[in-house]
Motif scaffolding. Structure first.
Motif, PDB file in Angstrom:
ATOM      1  N   TYR A 186      -9.934  21.402  26.027  1.00 55.82           N
ATOM      2  CA  TYR A 186     -10.173  21.278  24.589  1.00 55.82           C
ATOM      3  C   TYR A 186     -10.514  19.823  24.303  1.00 55.82           C
ATOM      4  O   TYR A 186      -9.814  18.903  24.760  1.00 55.82           O
ATOM      5  CB  TYR A 186      -8.920  21.675  23.806  1.00 55.82           C
ATOM      6  CG  TYR A 186      -8.569  23.139  23.913  1.00 55.82           C
ATOM      7  CD1 TYR A 186      -8.979  24.040  22.931  1.00 55.82           C
ATOM      8  CD2 TYR A 186      -7.836  23.624  24.988  1.00 55.82           C
ATOM      9  CE1 TYR A 186      -8.662  25.389  23.020  1.00 55.82           C
ATOM     10  CE2 TYR A 186      -7.510  24.967  25.086  1.00 55.82           C
ATOM     11  CZ  TYR A 186      -7.927  25.844  24.096  1.00 55.82           C
ATOM     12  OH  TYR A 186      -7.621  27.182  24.193  1.00 55.82           O
ATOM     13  N   ILE A 187     -11.559  19.614  23.543  1.00 58.68           N
ATOM     14  CA  ILE A 187     -12.070  18.269  23.319  1.00 58.68           C
ATOM     15  C   ILE A 187     -12.142  17.984  21.823  1.00 58.68           C
ATOM     16  O   ILE A 187     -12.820  18.700  21.081  1.00 58.68           O
ATOM     17  CB  ILE A 187     -13.476  18.114  23.937  1.00 58.68           C
ATOM     18  CG1 ILE A 187     -13.436  18.525  25.410  1.00 58.68           C
ATOM     19  CG2 ILE A 187     -13.982  16.680  23.777  1.00 58.68           C
ATOM     20  CD1 ILE A 187     -14.793  18.740  26.010  1.00 58.68           C
ATOM     21  N   LYS A 188     -11.449  16.961  21.386  1.00 62.23           N
ATOM     22  CA  LYS A 188     -11.514  16.600  19.970  1.00 62.23           C
ATOM     23  C   LYS A 188     -12.889  16.011  19.654  1.00 62.23           C
ATOM     24  O   LYS A 188     -13.463  15.279  20.470  1.00 62.23           O
ATOM     25  CB  LYS A 188     -10.412  15.598  19.623  1.00 62.23           C
ATOM     26  CG  LYS A 188      -9.009  16.197  19.620  1.00 62.23           C
ATOM     27  CD  LYS A 188      -7.983  15.219  19.088  1.00 62.23           C
ATOM     28  CE  LYS A 188      -6.606  15.852  19.013  1.00 62.23           C
ATOM     29  NZ  LYS A 188      -5.590  14.918  18.463  1.00 62.23           N
ATOM     30  N   PRO A 189     -13.419  16.325  18.472  1.00 58.45           N
ATOM     31  CA  PRO A 189     -14.772  15.877  18.119  1.00 58.45           C
ATOM     32  C   PRO A 189     -14.966  14.368  18.169  1.00 58.45           C
ATOM     33  O   PRO A 189     -16.070  13.896  18.442  1.00 58.45           O
ATOM     34  CB  PRO A 189     -14.947  16.395  16.682  1.00 58.45           C
ATOM     35  CG  PRO A 189     -13.998  17.537  16.572  1.00 58.45           C
ATOM     36  CD  PRO A 189     -12.825  17.171  17.431  1.00 58.45           C
ATOM     37  N   GLU A 190     -13.918  13.608  17.921  1.00 56.23           N
ATOM     38  CA  GLU A 190     -14.052  12.148  17.896  1.00 56.23           C
ATOM     39  C   GLU A 190     -14.045  11.523  19.298  1.00 56.23           C
ATOM     40  O   GLU A 190     -14.168  10.300  19.447  1.00 56.23           O
ATOM     41  CB  GLU A 190     -12.933  11.521  17.064  1.00 56.23           C
ATOM     42  CG  GLU A 190     -11.524  11.750  17.584  1.00 56.23           C
ATOM     43  CD  GLU A 190     -10.846  12.974  16.972  1.00 56.23           C
ATOM     44  OE1 GLU A 190      -9.613  12.964  16.864  1.00 56.23           O
ATOM     45  OE2 GLU A 190     -11.578  13.933  16.622  1.00 56.23           O
ATOM     46  N   THR A 191     -13.893  12.341  20.329  1.00 55.14           N
ATOM     47  CA  THR A 191     -13.867  11.851  21.703  1.00 55.14           C
ATOM     48  C   THR A 191     -15.186  11.179  22.076  1.00 55.14           C
ATOM     49  O   THR A 191     -16.256  11.714  21.804  1.00 55.14           O
ATOM     50  CB  THR A 191     -13.607  13.005  22.691  1.00 55.14           C
ATOM     51  OG1 THR A 191     -12.368  13.649  22.347  1.00 55.14           O
ATOM     52  CG2 THR A 191     -13.522  12.493  24.115  1.00 55.14           C
ATOM     53  N   ARG A 192     -15.105  10.017  22.684  1.00 53.26           N
ATOM     54  CA  ARG A 192     -16.274   9.329  23.211  1.00 53.26           C
ATOM     55  C   ARG A 192     -16.068   9.164  24.721  1.00 53.26           C
ATOM     56  O   ARG A 192     -15.278   8.335  25.158  1.00 53.26           O
ATOM     57  CB  ARG A 192     -16.481   7.968  22.530  1.00 53.26           C
ATOM     58  CG  ARG A 192     -16.795   8.089  21.045  1.00 53.26           C
ATOM     59  CD  ARG A 192     -18.160   8.740  20.824  1.00 53.26           C
ATOM     60  NE  ARG A 192     -18.460   8.960  19.417  1.00 53.26           N
ATOM     61  CZ  ARG A 192     -18.318  10.126  18.795  1.00 53.26           C
ATOM     62  NH1 ARG A 192     -17.855  11.192  19.475  1.00 53.26           N
ATOM     63  NH2 ARG A 192     -18.617  10.265  17.521  1.00 53.26           N
ATOM     64  N   LEU A 193     -16.767   9.968  25.484  1.00 51.85           N
ATOM     65  CA  LEU A 193     -16.588   9.961  26.934  1.00 51.85           C
ATOM     66  C   LEU A 193     -17.232   8.737  27.574  1.00 51.85           C
ATOM     67  O   LEU A 193     -18.197   8.181  27.041  1.00 51.85           O
ATOM     68  CB  LEU A 193     -17.219  11.215  27.542  1.00 51.85           C
ATOM     69  CG  LEU A 193     -16.552  12.553  27.235  1.00 51.85           C
ATOM     70  CD1 LEU A 193     -17.342  13.669  27.912  1.00 51.85           C
ATOM     71  CD2 LEU A 193     -15.110  12.581  27.704  1.00 51.85           C
ATOM     72  N   PRO A 194     -16.731   8.333  28.753  1.00 50.31           N
ATOM     73  CA  PRO A 194     -17.387   7.237  29.486  1.00 50.31           C
ATOM     74  C   PRO A 194     -18.814   7.625  29.844  1.00 50.31           C
ATOM     75  O   PRO A 194     -19.065   8.734  30.301  1.00 50.31           O
ATOM     76  CB  PRO A 194     -16.523   7.096  30.752  1.00 50.31           C
ATOM     77  CG  PRO A 194     -15.222   7.747  30.432  1.00 50.31           C
ATOM     78  CD  PRO A 194     -15.529   8.821  29.448  1.00 50.31           C
ATOM     79  N   ARG A 195     -19.747   6.708  29.629  1.00 52.09           N
ATOM     80  CA  ARG A 195     -21.132   6.959  30.055  1.00 52.09           C
ATOM     81  C   ARG A 195     -21.246   6.843  31.568  1.00 52.09           C
ATOM     82  O   ARG A 195     -22.063   7.502  32.185  1.00 52.09           O
ATOM     83  CB  ARG A 195     -22.087   5.951  29.416  1.00 52.09           C
ATOM     84  CG  ARG A 195     -22.580   6.296  28.027  1.00 52.09           C
ATOM     85  CD  ARG A 195     -21.503   6.383  27.009  1.00 52.09           C
ATOM     86  NE  ARG A 195     -22.036   6.389  25.650  1.00 52.09           N
ATOM     87  CZ  ARG A 195     -21.292   6.599  24.591  1.00 52.09           C
ATOM     88  NH1 ARG A 195     -19.985   6.820  24.721  1.00 52.09           N
ATOM     89  NH2 ARG A 195     -21.828   6.608  23.388  1.00 52.09           N
ATOM     90  N   ASN A 196     -20.441   5.984  32.146  1.00 47.21           N
ATOM     91  CA  ASN A 196     -20.461   5.786  33.592  1.00 47.21           C
ATOM     92  C   ASN A 196     -19.849   7.001  34.298  1.00 47.21           C
ATOM     93  O   ASN A 196     -18.734   7.424  33.988  1.00 47.21           O
ATOM     94  CB  ASN A 196     -19.680   4.518  33.939  1.00 47.21           C
ATOM     95  CG  ASN A 196     -19.646   4.246  35.417  1.00 47.21           C
ATOM     96  OD1 ASN A 196     -18.812   4.792  36.142  1.00 47.21           O
ATOM     97  ND2 ASN A 196     -20.543   3.399  35.894  1.00 47.21           N
ATOM     98  N   TYR A 197     -20.579   7.547  35.258  1.00 49.30           N
ATOM     99  CA  TYR A 197     -20.158   8.787  35.917  1.00 49.30           C
ATOM    100  C   TYR A 197     -18.845   8.610  36.680  1.00 49.30           C
ATOM    101  O   TYR A 197     -17.967   9.483  36.633  1.00 49.30           O
ATOM    102  CB  TYR A 197     -21.266   9.251  36.861  1.00 49.30           C
ATOM    103  CG  TYR A 197     -20.929  10.497  37.628  1.00 49.30           C
ATOM    104  CD1 TYR A 197     -20.657  11.700  36.973  1.00 49.30           C
ATOM    105  CD2 TYR A 197     -20.885  10.487  39.021  1.00 49.30           C
ATOM    106  CE1 TYR A 197     -20.347  12.845  37.679  1.00 49.30           C
ATOM    107  CE2 TYR A 197     -20.582  11.635  39.734  1.00 49.30           C
ATOM    108  CZ  TYR A 197     -20.317  12.809  39.068  1.00 49.30           C
ATOM    109  OH  TYR A 197     -20.008  13.954  39.759  1.00 49.30           O
ATOM    110  N   ASN A 198     -18.673   7.515  37.386  1.00 49.20           N
ATOM    111  CA  ASN A 198     -17.446   7.314  38.156  1.00 49.20           C
ATOM    112  C   ASN A 198     -16.221   7.190  37.242  1.00 49.20           C
ATOM    113  O   ASN A 198     -15.132   7.671  37.579  1.00 49.20           O
ATOM    114  CB  ASN A 198     -17.574   6.086  39.045  1.00 49.20           C
ATOM    115  CG  ASN A 198     -18.534   6.304  40.201  1.00 49.20           C
ATOM    116  OD1 ASN A 198     -18.624   7.407  40.738  1.00 49.20           O
ATOM    117  ND2 ASN A 198     -19.273   5.267  40.581  1.00 49.20           N
TER     118      ASN A 198
END
Length: 220
Positions: free
Chosen positions: A95-107
């Motif tokens: 489940y992912i909250k809408p305000e989540t900002r994931l790392p752009r870097n794959y590692n």
């Protein structure tokens, strides 16, 4: 509200049957982790995947990464009209909250997923990502959509713009996109099968087409 599920995603920790494989052991050692704590990745564990059932399609966390970056950074999400979920091949749901900002870097993304699988929630204080054991069918029942659309290369061919209009006219639609590189869904999926193009598309391309054409009808 549009619900988007990346389903049967090839996102998992290294299975117990190959934790002692040299490719896995060496990779984990380089990263300072235990072999059973790292995410399976075909780029690093190709030789080990040959020993697994469905090894030719497993170890593709990159598909989830790109799909989520596209979805979470979309205008639909920023405007509060989207909810995103990841369902895995082992029947786990993120489940992912809408305000989540994931790392752009794959590692860094891999490290985040490894923490999530280990702790069940990250970060602990905000709970932006939460992992639960749940089948795709159970997740659909929980969302309780007014209609389910399964993006499928052999589905009914619909122009992206027309599909966006269909979604926008519904109150609580659910779109399912496969999070695997090829083949078909492993989970039983019921719904209206839809194709947006006369040739197979990458999962992240499908996500983009769905969201952009959905947004069009809200003047976003």
């Amino acid at each position: 509200m549009l619900h988007l599920v990346i389903a049967d995603s090839e996102l998992e920790l290294v299975p117990k049957s190959i934790v002692e494989h040299p490719a896995v052991v060496n990779y984990a050692r380089r990263r300072g982790k235990k072999p059973e704590e790292v995410i399976l990745d075909s780029s690093y564990h190709h030789s080990a995947l040959k020993k697994l059932e469905d090894g030719d399609r497993r170890g593709r966390p990159d598909i989830v990464h790109i799909c989520l970056l596209n979805a979470l950074e979309s205008i639909a999400n920023r405007e509060g009209k989207l909810r995103v979920y990841v369902h895995t091949r082992n029947d786990e749901v993120i489940y992912i909250k809408p305000e989540t900002r994931l790392p752009r870097n794959y590692n860094r993304f891999l490290g985040l997923m490894e923490s999530l699988f280990k702790r069940g929630v990250v970060p602990k204080d905000l709970g932006l990502l939460r992992l639960e054991e749940k089948t795709l069918e159970e997740l659909i029942g929980e969302i309780d959509p007014d209609e389910v659309f399964v993006m499928h290369e052999r589905g009914e061919l619909i122009r992206p713009r027309d599909f966006g209009k269909t979604l926008a006219e519904l109150k609580n639609p659910l779109v399912i996109v496969g999070g695997f590189p090829h083949g078909d869904f492993r989970s039983p999926v019921e719904g209206r099968k839809v194709s947006l193009y006369h040739e197979p598309l990458m999962a992240w391309t499908v996500v983009n087409e769905v969201l952009v054409n959905f947004e069009t009808y809200f003047n976003l």
